[in-house]
Design a protein around this motif. Structure first.
Motif, short mmCIF file in Angstrom:
data_model
loop_
_atom_site.label_atom_id
_atom_site.label_comp_id
_atom_site.label_asym_id
_atom_site.label_seq_id
_atom_site.Cartn_x
_atom_site.Cartn_y
_atom_site.Cartn_z
N THR A 1 11.16 -8.38 8.23
CA THR A 1 12.84 -8.13 7.64
C THR A 1 12.09 -8.92 5.79
N SER A 2 12.41 -7.97 4.91
CA SER A 2 11.52 -8.54 3.52
C SER A 2 13.22 -8.17 2.80
N ARG A 3 13.25 -8.51 1.30
CA ARG A 3 14.17 -7.79 -0.14
C ARG A 3 13.58 -6.52 -0.55
N GLU A 4 12.51 -6.34 -0.46
CA GLU A 4 12.22 -5.52 -1.02
C GLU A 4 10.90 -4.30 0.81
N PRO A 5 10.79 -3.00 0.78
CA PRO A 5 9.94 -2.78 1.59
C PRO A 5 8.11 -2.52 1.50
N LEU A 6 7.59 -2.57 1.96
CA LEU A 6 5.98 -3.31 2.63
C LEU A 6 5.09 -2.94 1.59
N ARG A 7 6.19 -1.29 1.93
CA ARG A 7 5.31 0.17 1.00
C ARG A 7 3.82 0.32 1.36
N VAL A 8 3.41 0.49 2.54
CA VAL A 8 2.57 0.79 2.97
C VAL A 8 2.47 2.08 4.11
N ARG A 9 1.53 2.50 4.43
CA ARG A 9 1.02 3.26 5.68
C ARG A 9 2.04 3.15 6.38
N ALA B 1 -0.08 -6.02 7.66
CA ALA B 1 0.84 -4.70 8.37
C ALA B 1 0.11 -3.24 8.34
N GLU B 2 -0.59 -3.07 7.18
CA GLU B 2 -0.93 -2.12 7.46
C GLU B 2 -2.12 -1.33 8.52
N ARG B 3 -3.51 -2.80 8.41
CA ARG B 3 -4.55 -2.37 9.17
C ARG B 3 -4.00 -3.09 10.41
N ILE B 4 -2.88 -3.34 10.69
CA ILE B 4 -1.91 -3.70 12.55
C ILE B 4 -1.75 -2.23 13.05
N VAL B 5 -1.29 -1.46 11.62
CA VAL B 5 -0.45 -0.51 11.54
C VAL B 5 -2.13 0.92 12.65
N LYS C 1 -5.60 -0.11 13.47
CA LYS C 1 -6.27 -0.20 14.49
C LYS C 1 -5.56 -0.98 15.79
N ALA C 2 -4.52 -0.94 15.98
CA ALA C 2 -3.68 -0.96 17.03
C ALA C 2 -2.20 -0.55 17.54
N PRO C 3 -3.00 1.19 17.91
CA PRO C 3 -1.65 2.26 17.85
C PRO C 3 -0.92 1.23 18.95
N HIS C 4 -0.73 0.51 19.39
CA HIS C 4 0.24 -0.15 21.00
C HIS C 4 1.57 -0.92 20.27
N VAL C 5 0.91 -1.64 19.26
CA VAL C 5 1.62 -2.64 18.64
C VAL C 5 3.35 -2.40 17.72
N ARG C 6 3.64 -3.14 18.10
CA ARG C 6 5.00 -2.02 17.12
C ARG C 6 5.57 -3.14 16.16
#
Length: 930
Positions: A283-291, A268-272, A274-279
């Motif tokens: 869902t998770s029971r805890e946050p992913l804790r990424v930038r 998820a962090e890598r996509i965020v 490298k791919a600024p047009h992706v959203r």
């Protein structure tokens, strides 16, 4: 992505066409039922081909054995062994394990089913291949997105309008949104709805990936690629995914990330980045804790907290109840809510904390077994085994399966902390956690870290109100953790429950030692009642500690008194007194228990001899200990006890003794209490001049802040002082001042949040309104008094409310009804030995009997009341009794006797300074002369 949905494939086959699908070196031609490898056809059996088609149509999704068998053998009953046999043959044909063991296409979820985990690429349509054709046509560029694979939405997503509006408005501008919440709260349903609503905004480029059945976190990138229809030829699936996003917007939905959280966070962090047009919405029971991550915490559905005060329509407007009703109706189309069943549903939703999954399971149960039976079962023992939809993911078919899923992801220390937290009932603080869950094997630092992780993973709920600093377990989680704790063995369970009891003993004792007024903050103490009760239950139980039980009972007495939980106060005080050691007799321990028992008996059950005995014993102990402050408090309780039973000589004696004690203490609050007792005593004997002097002195020495502390005595003395002064002002001919003071007193009583004090203030208000002819106001106050008394099980005040109802009926001309109500009320008050208002209600009864023509009965009631007042020294009502007796004589035609009685009544009223009584007498005399 759903590759070749069943209906579409069937249509293709009917036309002799097929959508080719490629994975690795293989290509599938559905229309021809052909499988090729490197463009060379392979021999494959019909059952194996059907299995392959079922798997590659939904890559990444675990298909249950039931689904696969229904697809491959639709009209035949076969054993699991047939499925395993053909699956083994298919794997062998695909060469799994060959090429150095790198090739892997089909993953097994033990006990559940199978999933196709290799990326699948769509190659478009082509004419049917001839039998001898072996050449694979050139592949067009893969199409990313096209037809989305988002599962169908729920017909009606209930109670999530605000969440939907917020997320739909913000997802397009935020690279990564993680919807976080506990198991069963409805995260997946919300994300599916978001996906469907936003697909058009992303031009149909949206992909849904469900990680729920994925066992190997390393397969997260290949699973995303497979869902997107990407053929990965390199060893870096993430690079292939990034390459296919391009510059157009894309919506990626990642469901159930908690058990593959590290790998999901990395990609998820890598996509965020490298791919600024992706959203991304995860869902998770805890946050992913990424930038770049924004977290949306999904709370439970709204449910009513106060079921009894709401109407049927108001209850049905709550989302939790709407969900229950919709699911129950789906399970049984004839299902309807009858009568008060909506209140049972509301109670069920309360018990289930508004959590969507358990509400759905309970609704299905209710459709089969009925609402009452389901509510009873939940109340007796929270069930973790009720089944839901067969087609639901296995982890969501029962609450136990849902919680097993979360529990299995915990570390050993996190499991221990979660299990031990099950001893808390309701909210708990960090200090409570550290004291209760730690031992020689689990230190403070480890427990604190585990607590943070459990909160992050949504297994415990943090109170997000600023400054709250508390946590709680959802009921279903607590039931699950309690089972796990019991499974660890009796030693661990007993040690944990003992630490829990010790923590609350220490907390209550520390608060009392620091500042006795701190125990009077009902709003702070009310949420901890469940924990205090639980600790008392265990301490007095077979595995408990009786010494600890007595300490806890003593420490909890002010809590129960402050909250007017008098039935519980009496029960625990009685048990603790019976368990006292001989060395504890005549000590502060016995003093607190006896004093609390006396006041609890007096207000909850009436002024029984047992109540007087307990209070007298408490005063003896306080005197023996030379504890003047405690002596003053108990004298105040004895004063109201003797006032209730109508012993005004002892009431005055208590007041005089209280003044001597207060003067020795030389404390303003003590003097305020003592002068209050003296003023009330003078009012009752009929000396309104001395009563007003002492009551005004009491108010001068007290303040609102001091008054709130006096609730420790079981009622508020400032409030009681104001009530008595309002009555004195009314009798002294100052009705408007009396009314203003009575109104202010009720407002202050409500602010104290103390039911006993509230009832006393309402009784004063009713008395003055009826004296002044303000019947509309009295009619408004009556139901408030009745509800307060009934809700808090204050038996004497329930009878008082009925007496006022009879008096109001009399004033409104409903004489026969008034007679019945007043007679019933007086009987109950006599049985409870609550004589404080019996003279007033006897006066009303005599007037009602006169109105219906029962003059002999009316005369008997008045004569009995006069004799009783003369005997006990209750002078306050003597003038009014004589006036009513005169009215009875006048109705019987004895006018001379009536005038003589009026003369006597006027003289009594004048000597007491009771101008109001004197004016009533004058009005009656004037009416007789007319």
């Amino acid at each position: 992505m759903v590759l070749g949905q069943i209906g579409i494939v069937a249509d293709f086959e009917s036309q002799g066409l097929g959508e080719r699908m490629s994975f690795g070196r293989f290509c599938v031609h559905p229309g021809k039922r052909l499988l090729t490898r490197d463009s060379q056809p392979l021999e494959i059996g019909g059952r194996a081909f059907d299995l392959l088609m079922a798997l590659i149509e939904q890559p990444g999704r675990v298909l249950s054995k039931r689904e696969l068998m229904k697809r491959v053998w639709p009209d035949v009953v076969v054993e699991d062994g047939s499925l395993r046999f053909h699956m083994a043959g298919l794997r062998k044909l695909l060469g799994e394990g060959s090429d150095g063991g790198d090739a892997r296409f089909i993953a097994t979820q033990v006990g559940v089913g199978y999933a196709f985990v290799a990326p699948v690429e769509r190659l478009g349509l082509e004419p049917p291949l001839p039998d001898h054709a072996a050449t694979r046509p050139a592949s067009p560029e893969p199409q990313v997105g096209g037809t989305t694979n988002i599962p169908p939405p729920l017909p009606h997503l209930i109670g999530r309008e605000r969440d939907l509006d917020l997320l739909i408005a913000r997802v397009a501008d935020i690279p990564l949104f993680t919807v976080v919440g506990p198991a069963g709260v409805g995260k997946t349903s919300l994300m599916i709805e978001i996906g469907h609503r936003l697909t058009a905004q992303f031009n149909g480029r949206a992909t849904f990936v469900d990680f729920s059945m994925l066992e190997n976190p390393a397969l997260v990138p290949p699973m995303i690629a497979g869902a997107m229809g990407i053929s990965v030829q390199s060893g870096d699936p993430a690079a292939a995914i990034l390459g296919h996003f391009g510059s157009d917007p894309f919506l990626l939905l990642l469901d159930n990330c908690e058990h593959v959280i590290d790998e999901a966070a990395r990609i998820a962090e890598r996509i965020v980045e490298k791919a600024p047009h992706v959203r991304i919405v995860a869902t998770s029971r805890e946050p992913l804790r990424v930038r770049g991550e924004h977290v949306h915490r999904l709370d439970a559905l709204d449910y009513p907290l106060d079921v009894e005060t709401l109407t049927r329509d108001q209850l049905l407007a709550y989302p939790a109840i709407q969900l229950f009703s919709e699911r129950a109706r789906a399970a049984d189309s004839a299902w309807e809510i009858d009568g008060d069943e909506v209140r049972l549903i509301a109670e069920i939703c309360q018990r289930l904390d508004g959590m969507a999954l358990p509400i759905e399971l309970a609704a299905v149960r209710a459709a089969t077994h009925g609402i009452a039976a389901t509510a009873r079962q939940i109340g007796q023992r929270f069930s973790l085994a009720w089944s839901g939809r067969r087609t639901a993911q296995p982890r969501q078919q029962t609450l136990r399966a849902t919680l097993d899923w979360s529990y299995d992801l915990l570390s050993a220390k996190e499991r221990i902390v979660l299990e031990r937290l099950a001893v808390f009932v309701g909210p708990f603080s960090v200090d409570g956690v550290l004291d209760v869950v730690t031992d020689v094997a689990l230190g403070f630092d480890e427990a604190a870290i585990a607590l943070d992780e459990l909160a992050a993973k949504s297994l415990i709920s943090a109170n997000r109100v600023r400054g709250a600093g508390t946590y709680r377990l959802l009921e279903m989680t607590r039931a699950y953790a309690r089972e796990k704790l019991a499974a660890r063995g009796p030693d661990d369970h007993r040690a944990t429950t003992r630490r829990h009891a010790m923590f609350f003993v220490s907390e209550l004792e520390a608060i009392a030692a620091q500042d006795s007024s701190a125990l009077q903050d009902a709003r702070a103490l009310r949420p901890q009642l469940g924990n205090i009760r639980s600790a008392l239950d265990w301490s007095f139980g077979p595995d408990g500690d009786i010494g600890l039980a007595v300490r806890l009972a003593v420490a909890s007495m002010p809590v129960f008194l402050n909250l007017s939980h008098l039935v519980e106060c009496r029960a625990w005080a009685t048990r603790a007194i019976a368990a006292l050691e001989p060395s504890q007799r005549g000590t502060p321990v016995e003093l607190e228990l006896q004093a609390s028992l006396g006041i609890a008996l007096m207000f909850a059950h009436g002024n029984s001899p047992e109540a007087g005995k307990a209070l007298t014993r408490a005063l003896d102990v306080a005197t023996l200990m030379e504890d003047h402050r405690s002596s003053l408090g108990i004298l105040a309780r004895l004063h109201i006890f003797h006032e209730h039973v109508g012993d005004y000589a002892l009431t005055m004696a208590c007041a005089e003794q209280a003044i001597a004690v207060a003067q020795a203490l030389a404390d303003p609050e003590a003097l305020a209490i003592a002068y209050s007792l003296s003023g009330i005593s003078h009012y009752q004997v009929g000396d309104q001049i001395c009563a007003r002097r002492d009551l005004e002195r009491a108010l001068e020495h007290s303040s609102a802040a001091q008054g709130s502390r006096s609730v420790a005595h079981g009622f508020d003395h400032r409030n009681r002082t104001s009530i008595a002064l309002a009555r004195v002002l009314c009798l002294s001919g100052e009705p408007e001042a009396a009314r203003r003071l009575a109104e202010r007193t009720v407002v202050e009583a409500v602010a104290l949040d103390h039911p006993v004090t509230h009832c006393i203030a309402l009784i004063c208000s009713m008395s003055i309104d009826l004296w002044m002819g303000e019947f509309a106001r009295a009619r408004e106050t009556l139901p408030i008094l009745r509800d307060c008394a009934q809700t808090n099980t204050l038996a004497p005040y329930i009878a008082v409310a009925q007496g006022f109802e009879g008096e109001l009926a009399l004033e409104l001309g409903r004489h026969a009804e008034a007679v019945q109500l007043l007679e019933d009320s007086l009987q109950q008050l006599h049985e409870a030995r609550y004589e404080l208002l019996t003279t007033r209600f006897s006066l009303a009864l005599a007037r009602a009997l006169t109105a219906v023509g029962r003059l002999a009965d009316a005369r008997r009631v008045v004569d009995t009341a006069i004799a009783r007042c003369m005997d006990i020294g209750e002078g306050i009502a003597l003038a009014e009794l004589l006036r009513v007796k005169a009215a009875i004589a006048s109705a019987a035609g004895a006018v001379d006797d009536a005038l003589a009685l009026l003369d006597e009544a006027a003289a009594v009223a004048r000597s007491q300074g009771a101008c109001a009584w004197e004016m009533r007498v004058a009005a009656d005399r004037a009416g007789m002369h007319v």
